[in-house]
Design an enzyme around this catalytic site. Structure first.
Site, mmCIF file in Angstrom:
data_model
loop_
_atom_site.group_PDB
_atom_site.id
_atom_site.type_symbol
_atom_site.label_atom_id
_atom_site.label_comp_id
_atom_site.label_asym_id
_atom_site.label_seq_id
_atom_site.Cartn_x
_atom_site.Cartn_y
_atom_site.Cartn_z
ATOM 1 N N ASN A 123 -19.171 26.178 -11.725
ATOM 2 C CA ASN A 123 -18.422 25.073 -10.769
ATOM 3 C C ASN A 123 -19.306 24.682 -10.191
ATOM 4 O OD1 ASN A 123 -18.733 26.560 -8.276
ATOM 5 N ND2 ASN A 123 -17.602 28.347 -9.452
ATOM 6 N N PHE B 119 -12.364 31.251 2.043
ATOM 7 C CA PHE B 119 -12.430 30.155 1.906
ATOM 8 C C PHE B 119 -11.245 29.690 0.976
ATOM 9 C CE2 PHE B 119 -15.651 27.671 4.133
ATOM 10 C CZ PHE B 119 -16.144 28.772 5.066
ATOM 11 N N LYS C 106 -3.843 37.287 -0.147
ATOM 12 C CA LYS C 106 -5.154 38.187 -0.173
ATOM 13 C C LYS C 106 -5.425 39.054 0.853
ATOM 14 C CE LYS C 106 -7.471 34.787 -2.833
ATOM 15 N NZ LYS C 106 -8.405 34.572 -3.918
#
Ligand code: CTP
Length: 410
Positions: free
Chosen positions: A220, A334, A352
């Protein structure tokens, strides 16, 4: 421990004092660089050396660098009748570089048969002691040295390294002296310099590369800049930083310990291992969500394999695993999004189990991959705090403030 003024900005304004104990190993010359690094960090350094250390580097070198006499003997020391006690009481921290197997063994047993070991014994109750081992891999891994290292740890001695790598004897393995910057950073942390002193922080950064075959991979656009800025800022504020980094073109921030990884699976293993001894973690890496199920062991040929599909499997969610294991520790992640930024970030915070999600809109030029600025919102259970567009270092400091305020700093 006796009361001392620790840190460069202590009550009496004097420089922090480091006693550098140099032993007889080939890495003794690196103690000169450690001394210089400590001075650059504003420390006053005094040196004691073993007889064997003098065979590697002369006392004159350390005298010239430190601007003070070097203590090599208990007798005839200029200006002092009992140098070992005076040095131990003078120091705010004692740093053994390189710590040989022999000196570690003496320290573990309380043997005091020269100026250096007598001084280190006298440091008990006076100042923290840091030990940076440097020796051959077999000597480091010997049951005796491992037991001595454990004894020292159990008594509160802080071990810095050793690292793995090519050793002076040509062997490759554990036993290499930790990088100079890391030793200096550990000493600064022990001195209590910086608001994050003592905080052991894991930062993940960069992209991951997921192999399709030996020459192709899925990746990425992450450059790692944000994660590296976090690591650099945390070191500057006194934290001990382990930077788990995917492939980037960036140099390791001075004072951080970098663990290089390539794939999401490697990043997971390295991050979970580093987190075992850590107080907090910030997951800044752009981890691939999918990886090829069966990477080819040879280069795929378009005429032979007619590749028209790659079967993908999900990678482990490192952030979620850290959160599941974190207990009282602080874990931040993030969320790099192109739409519905705050909704996605809030959902990730909950899903999470993180303490903080740093949300950034990667569709904007000032906050996209590779930019030297970022515009983020800090999302916690308490709500959302939008920050202005700022240089990466300022964003890093704001994120670290939030991690500290969430209770990470001990
Ligand atoms: N992350 C991680 N391990 C993964 C994927 C993501 O640790 N396998 C972490 C990232 O480092 C980041 C956070 O999780 O701190 C959010 O990553 P992101 O890719 O945005 O979240 P995903 O859960 O993968 O959701 P999606 O890609 O669908 O937005």
């Amino acid at each position: 421990m006796s009361e001392k003024n620790l840190g460069p900005e202590g009550a009496d304004g004097r420089a922090p004092r480091v006693l550098l104990a140099v032993c007889g190993g080939i890495a003794a010359y690196k103690a000169c660089e450690v001394l210089r690094g400590l001075q650059r960090a504003g420390c006053d350094v005094r040196v004691t050396m073993t007889e064997d250390a003098l065979r590697f580097v002369g006392a004159a070198t350390f005298e010239a660098l430190s601007g003070a006499p070097v203590a090599t003997s208990l007798y005839g020391h200029p200006g002092s009748a009992i140098p070992h006690i005076e040095l131990a009481e003078w120091a705010d921290v004692a740093l053994v570089v390189p710590a040989t197997a022999n000196v570690m063994a003496k320290m573990a047993c309380g043997i005091a048969d020269d100026c250096l070991t007598t001084t280190l014994l006298a440091c008990h109750g006076c100042c923290p002691v840091l030990v940076a081992p440097g020796m051959n891999v077999h000597m480091w891994q010997s049951p005796a040295t491992q037991a001595n290292a454990e004894t020292l740890r159990s008594r509160g001695v802080h071990l810095v390294g050793p690292d793995c790598g090519r050793l002076a004897c040509g062997d490759v393995g554990e036993g290499k002296l930790a990088p100079v910057d890391q030793i200096v950073a550990a000493a600064r942390a022990a001195l209590g310099a910086g608001d994050l002193a003592g905080l052991r922080l894991v930062v993940t950064a960069g992209p991951t590369h997921e192999a399709i075959d030996p020459v192709r991979f899925i990746a990425n656009r992450s450059t790692g800049k944000m994660g590296y800025a976090l690591a650099e800022a945390a070191v500057a504020r006194g934290a001990e930083v382990t930077l788990v980094s995917g492939p980037t073109a960036l140099g390791c921030p001075a004072g951080a310990r970098r663990v290089d990884v390539v794939s999401a699976a490697q990043m997971r293993d390295a991050t979970l291992a580093a987190f075992e001894d850590a107080d907090a973690a910030i997951c800044c890496a752009a981890v691939a969500d999918y990886t090829p199920a069966r990477p080819a062991d040879h280069k795929l040929k378009k005429s032979r394999e007619h590749l028209d599909a790659i079967e993908l499997v999900e990678t482990a969610d490192i952030l979620a695993e850290l959160c599941a294991a974190k207990g009282e520790r602080v874990v931040a992640g993030f969320a790099a999004e192109t739409d519905d930024l705050l909704a996605h970030a809030t959902e990730k915070l909950r899903r999470k189990g993180a303490d903080l999600i740093v949300a950034n809109d990667v569709s904007r030029p000032e906050s996209t991959f590779g930019a030297d600025t970022n515009r983020v919102a800090l999302v916690t259970a308490a709500g959302v705090r939008q920050l202005e567009t700022m240089p990466l270092r300022a964003v890093a400091d704001a994120v670290l403030d939030a991690v500290r305020d969430l209770g990470a700093a001990r």
